[in-house]
Write a protein that holds these residues in place. Structure first.
Motif, PDB file in Angstrom:
ATOM      1  N   LEU A  13      46.383  38.682  47.110  1.00 50.30           N
ATOM      2  CA  LEU A  13      45.870  37.381  46.655  1.00 50.30           C
ATOM      3  C   LEU A  13      44.712  37.416  46.072  1.00 50.30           C
ATOM      4  O   LEU A  13      44.424  36.624  44.905  1.00 50.30           O
ATOM      5  CB  LEU A  13      46.053  36.465  47.914  1.00 50.30           C
ATOM      6  CG  LEU A  13      47.570  36.036  48.364  1.00 50.30           C
ATOM      7  CD1 LEU A  13      47.580  35.241  49.604  1.00 50.30           C
ATOM      8  CD2 LEU A  13      48.535  35.174  47.522  1.00 50.30           C
ATOM      9  N   ASN A  14      43.778  38.228  46.751  1.00 49.39           N
ATOM     10  CA  ASN A  14      42.363  38.198  46.157  1.00 49.39           C
ATOM     11  C   ASN A  14      42.471  39.115  44.690  1.00 49.39           C
ATOM     12  O   ASN A  14      41.851  38.403  43.904  1.00 49.39           O
ATOM     13  CB  ASN A  14      41.562  38.848  47.119  1.00 49.39           C
ATOM     14  CG  ASN A  14      41.146  38.110  48.307  1.00 49.39           C
ATOM     15  OD1 ASN A  14      41.125  36.816  48.469  1.00 49.39           O
ATOM     16  ND2 ASN A  14      40.691  38.938  49.340  1.00 49.39           N
ATOM     17  N   MET A  15      43.166  39.834  44.508  1.00 47.73           N
ATOM     18  CA  MET A  15      43.325  40.462  43.364  1.00 47.73           C
ATOM     19  C   MET A  15      43.870  39.716  42.201  1.00 47.73           C
ATOM     20  O   MET A  15      43.310  39.532  41.039  1.00 47.73           O
ATOM     21  CB  MET A  15      44.176  41.915  43.547  1.00 47.73           C
ATOM     22  CG  MET A  15      43.387  43.072  44.118  1.00 47.73           C
ATOM     23  SD  MET A  15      44.272  44.559  43.572  1.00 47.73           S
ATOM     24  CE  MET A  15      45.046  44.323  45.400  1.00 47.73           C
ATOM     25  N   CYS A  16      44.888  38.883  42.588  1.00 44.85           N
ATOM     26  CA  CYS A  16      45.761  37.949  41.767  1.00 44.85           C
ATOM     27  C   CYS A  16      44.474  36.891  41.410  1.00 44.85           C
ATOM     28  O   CYS A  16      44.535  36.367  40.089  1.00 44.85           O
ATOM     29  CB  CYS A  16      46.742  37.166  42.419  1.00 44.85           C
ATOM     30  SG  CYS A  16      48.136  38.520  42.519  1.00 44.85           S
ATOM     31  N   ASN A  17      43.688  36.492  42.114  1.00 39.84           N
ATOM     32  CA  ASN A  17      42.831  35.295  41.753  1.00 39.84           C
ATOM     33  C   ASN A  17      41.741  36.191  40.813  1.00 39.84           C
ATOM     34  O   ASN A  17      41.202  35.593  39.735  1.00 39.84           O
ATOM     35  CB  ASN A  17      42.143  34.911  43.022  1.00 39.84           C
ATOM     36  CG  ASN A  17      42.791  33.685  43.501  1.00 39.84           C
ATOM     37  OD1 ASN A  17      43.301  32.805  42.760  1.00 39.84           O
ATOM     38  ND2 ASN A  17      43.350  33.816  44.912  1.00 39.84           N
ATOM     39  N   GLU A  18      41.351  37.305  41.223  1.00 44.12           N
ATOM     40  CA  GLU A  18      40.448  37.839  40.483  1.00 44.12           C
ATOM     41  C   GLU A  18      40.795  38.306  39.034  1.00 44.12           C
ATOM     42  O   GLU A  18      40.232  38.419  37.969  1.00 44.12           O
ATOM     43  CB  GLU A  18      39.824  39.268  41.030  1.00 44.12           C
ATOM     44  CG  GLU A  18      38.753  39.952  40.552  1.00 44.12           C
ATOM     45  CD  GLU A  18      37.258  39.318  40.290  1.00 44.12           C
ATOM     46  OE1 GLU A  18      36.318  39.680  39.825  1.00 44.12           O
ATOM     47  OE2 GLU A  18      37.325  38.218  41.064  1.00 44.12           O
ATOM     48  N   MET A  19      42.062  38.861  38.870  1.00 43.40           N
ATOM     49  CA  MET A  19      42.733  39.019  37.681  1.00 43.40           C
ATOM     50  C   MET A  19      42.627  37.876  36.731  1.00 43.40           C
ATOM     51  O   MET A  19      42.765  38.021  35.611  1.00 43.40           O
ATOM     52  CB  MET A  19      44.054  39.804  37.927  1.00 43.40           C
ATOM     53  CG  MET A  19      43.928  41.260  38.194  1.00 43.40           C
ATOM     54  SD  MET A  19      45.677  42.027  38.342  1.00 43.40           S
ATOM     55  CE  MET A  19      46.606  41.132  39.457  1.00 43.40           C
ATOM     56  N   PHE A  20      43.155  36.781  37.390  1.00 49.53           N
ATOM     57  CA  PHE A  20      43.091  35.384  36.692  1.00 49.53           C
ATOM     58  C   PHE A  20      41.912  35.118  36.026  1.00 49.53           C
ATOM     59  O   PHE A  20      41.805  34.806  35.144  1.00 49.53           O
ATOM     60  CB  PHE A  20      43.921  34.412  37.776  1.00 49.53           C
ATOM     61  CG  PHE A  20      44.239  33.124  36.805  1.00 49.53           C
ATOM     62  CD1 PHE A  20      45.289  32.811  36.388  1.00 49.53           C
ATOM     63  CD2 PHE A  20      43.112  32.303  36.408  1.00 49.53           C
ATOM     64  CE1 PHE A  20      45.454  31.801  35.454  1.00 49.53           C
ATOM     65  CE2 PHE A  20      43.273  31.147  35.807  1.00 49.53           C
ATOM     66  CZ  PHE A  20      44.449  30.627  35.483  1.00 49.53           C
ATOM     67  N   ARG A  21      40.797  35.194  36.941  1.00 51.09           N
ATOM     68  CA  ARG A  21      39.360  34.978  36.581  1.00 51.09           C
ATOM     69  C   ARG A  21      38.836  35.788  35.311  1.00 51.09           C
ATOM     70  O   ARG A  21      38.358  35.391  34.338  1.00 51.09           O
ATOM     71  CB  ARG A  21      38.583  35.064  37.624  1.00 51.09           C
ATOM     72  CG  ARG A  21      37.066  34.530  37.228  1.00 51.09           C
ATOM     73  CD  ARG A  21      36.244  34.915  38.485  1.00 51.09           C
ATOM     74  NE  ARG A  21      36.022  36.432  38.553  1.00 51.09           N
ATOM     75  CZ  ARG A  21      35.031  37.156  37.957  1.00 51.09           C
ATOM     76  NH1 ARG A  21      34.279  36.313  36.984  1.00 51.09           N
ATOM     77  NH2 ARG A  21      34.852  38.402  38.288  1.00 51.09           N
ATOM     78  N   ILE A  29      49.885  40.044  36.858  1.00 48.31           N
ATOM     79  CA  ILE A  29      49.796  39.148  37.811  1.00 48.31           C
ATOM     80  C   ILE A  29      51.160  38.503  38.520  1.00 48.31           C
ATOM     81  O   ILE A  29      51.191  38.580  39.599  1.00 48.31           O
ATOM     82  CB  ILE A  29      49.043  37.641  37.413  1.00 48.31           C
ATOM     83  CG1 ILE A  29      47.550  38.221  36.978  1.00 48.31           C
ATOM     84  CG2 ILE A  29      48.634  36.907  38.620  1.00 48.31           C
ATOM     85  CD1 ILE A  29      46.612  36.898  36.179  1.00 48.31           C
ATOM     86  N   THR A  30      51.831  38.268  37.356  1.00 47.54           N
ATOM     87  CA  THR A  30      53.234  37.737  37.975  1.00 47.54           C
ATOM     88  C   THR A  30      54.059  38.813  38.552  1.00 47.54           C
ATOM     89  O   THR A  30      54.728  38.520  39.467  1.00 47.54           O
ATOM     90  CB  THR A  30      54.017  37.126  36.775  1.00 47.54           C
ATOM     91  OG1 THR A  30      54.090  38.028  35.549  1.00 47.54           O
ATOM     92  CG2 THR A  30      53.361  35.900  36.198  1.00 47.54           C
ATOM     93  N   ILE A  50      48.652  30.012  38.176  1.00 47.33           N
ATOM     94  CA  ILE A  50      49.337  31.271  37.844  1.00 47.33           C
ATOM     95  C   ILE A  50      50.595  30.736  37.339  1.00 47.33           C
ATOM     96  O   ILE A  50      51.355  31.563  36.096  1.00 47.33           O
ATOM     97  CB  ILE A  50      49.480  32.302  39.324  1.00 47.33           C
ATOM     98  CG1 ILE A  50      48.158  32.847  39.301  1.00 47.33           C
ATOM     99  CG2 ILE A  50      50.400  33.394  38.414  1.00 47.33           C
ATOM    100  CD1 ILE A  50      47.998  33.675  40.655  1.00 47.33           C
ATOM    101  N   VAL A  51      51.441  30.030  38.001  1.00 47.69           N
ATOM    102  CA  VAL A  51      52.516  29.471  37.624  1.00 47.69           C
ATOM    103  C   VAL A  51      52.596  28.804  36.059  1.00 47.69           C
ATOM    104  O   VAL A  51      53.310  29.495  35.278  1.00 47.69           O
ATOM    105  CB  VAL A  51      53.248  28.425  38.535  1.00 47.69           C
ATOM    106  CG1 VAL A  51      54.627  28.003  37.779  1.00 47.69           C
ATOM    107  CG2 VAL A  51      53.460  29.093  39.755  1.00 47.69           C
TER     108      VAL A  51
END
Length: 265
Positions: A13-21, A29-30, A50-51
């Protein structure tokens, strides 16, 4: 959930937020989020941004960039039924204009491949056809006992669609036996036994999930051994030593979640 699963979930979850940033491509991410959801995470725990980004990246023709990211985005959107229209458009794009042969490549112009086809038919049974499954059978027979992850994807596609191979009614069980015999002493799997690169979280995870799909107690010991390998090699941060970190960790999480359910029965 086990402590190993919880560690992986928090890290991913932290990685998803960081990749999005960092504006990393949405496919990474998806895919991570889809495997989180398959592992039991609630859709409400995936950030809405993300959605939204997934939906905004869909092209006018219904597809995304290529076949593989479209497959993962279709699976991701499955958890959000309010977007069935967008999901169905992506399915239509994926299943049309695939050339003169069945199966799927990484893109519309790529050669058709066992890992992409097996993944598509496993994750998305609605895109499976008798012709696609027969193509996978013929192609696996031509590459029989080559790579562990190709064997695993083939098993998953066949079992996920209740497919009976035409060439031999023992093809699935023989493939699973071969796969289990590729297990290293550590419990992990590499592309093949004694491969110079060694075992890794990706090959191990795909193998575990495939062997679980056999629903045969004769594979219980190698599944347990592989599960122990994943637990033992997980870093304290919740990831595994693997090149594309979120890819290895998300597959590792999914394998842990499935193996834990299987081994507790």
């Amino acid at each position: 959930m086990s402590k190993y699963e919880n560690r992986a979930i928090m890290s991913l979850l932290n990685m998803c937020n960081e990749m999005f940033r960092k504006n990393i491509e949405i496919r990474r991410i998806t895919k991570t989020c889809a495997l989180l959801l398959l592992s039991g995470l609630s859709p409400h725990d995936i950030p809405k941004k993300i959605v939204d980004k997934c939906l905004s990246s869909q092209r006018n023709d219904g597809g995304f960039i290529g076949n593989t990211d479209t497959i993962w985005n279709i699976k991701f959107l499955e958890f959000y039924p309010q977007f069935n229209k967008e999901r169905n458009r992506a399915i239509e794009w994926l299943t049309t204009d695939n050339g003169n042969e069945e199966g799927f490549g990484r893109s519309k112009r790529d050669m058709h491949r066992i890992p992409v086809t097996g993944l598509a038919l496993y994750l998305l049974p609605e895109v499976s056809t008798e012709q696609n499954l027969e193509w996978l059978e013929d192609t696996w027979n031509s590459e029989l006992n080559s790579l562990t992850y190709k064997a695993a994807y083939t098993i998953l596609a066949f079992n996920g669609n209740n497919y009976t191979p035409k060439s031999s009614n023992k093809l699935i069980s023989d493939t699973a036996i071969w796969l289990s015999k590729q297990q290293e002493k550590s419990g992990g799997f590499a592309p093949w036994i004694n491969h110079p690169v060694g075992e890794n979280v990706y090959c191990t995870s795909i193998a575990i999930i495939a062997l679980i799909s056999m629903q045969d107690d004769c594979f219980r010991e190698p599944i347990q051994h592989a599960y122990n390998y994943l637990c033992r090699t997980q870093l304290k941060s919740g990831i595994w030593a693997y090149h594309e970190i979120e890819d290895g960790a998300s597959w590792g999480l999914y394998a842990l979640s499935q193996a834990k359910k299987y081994l507790e029965v």
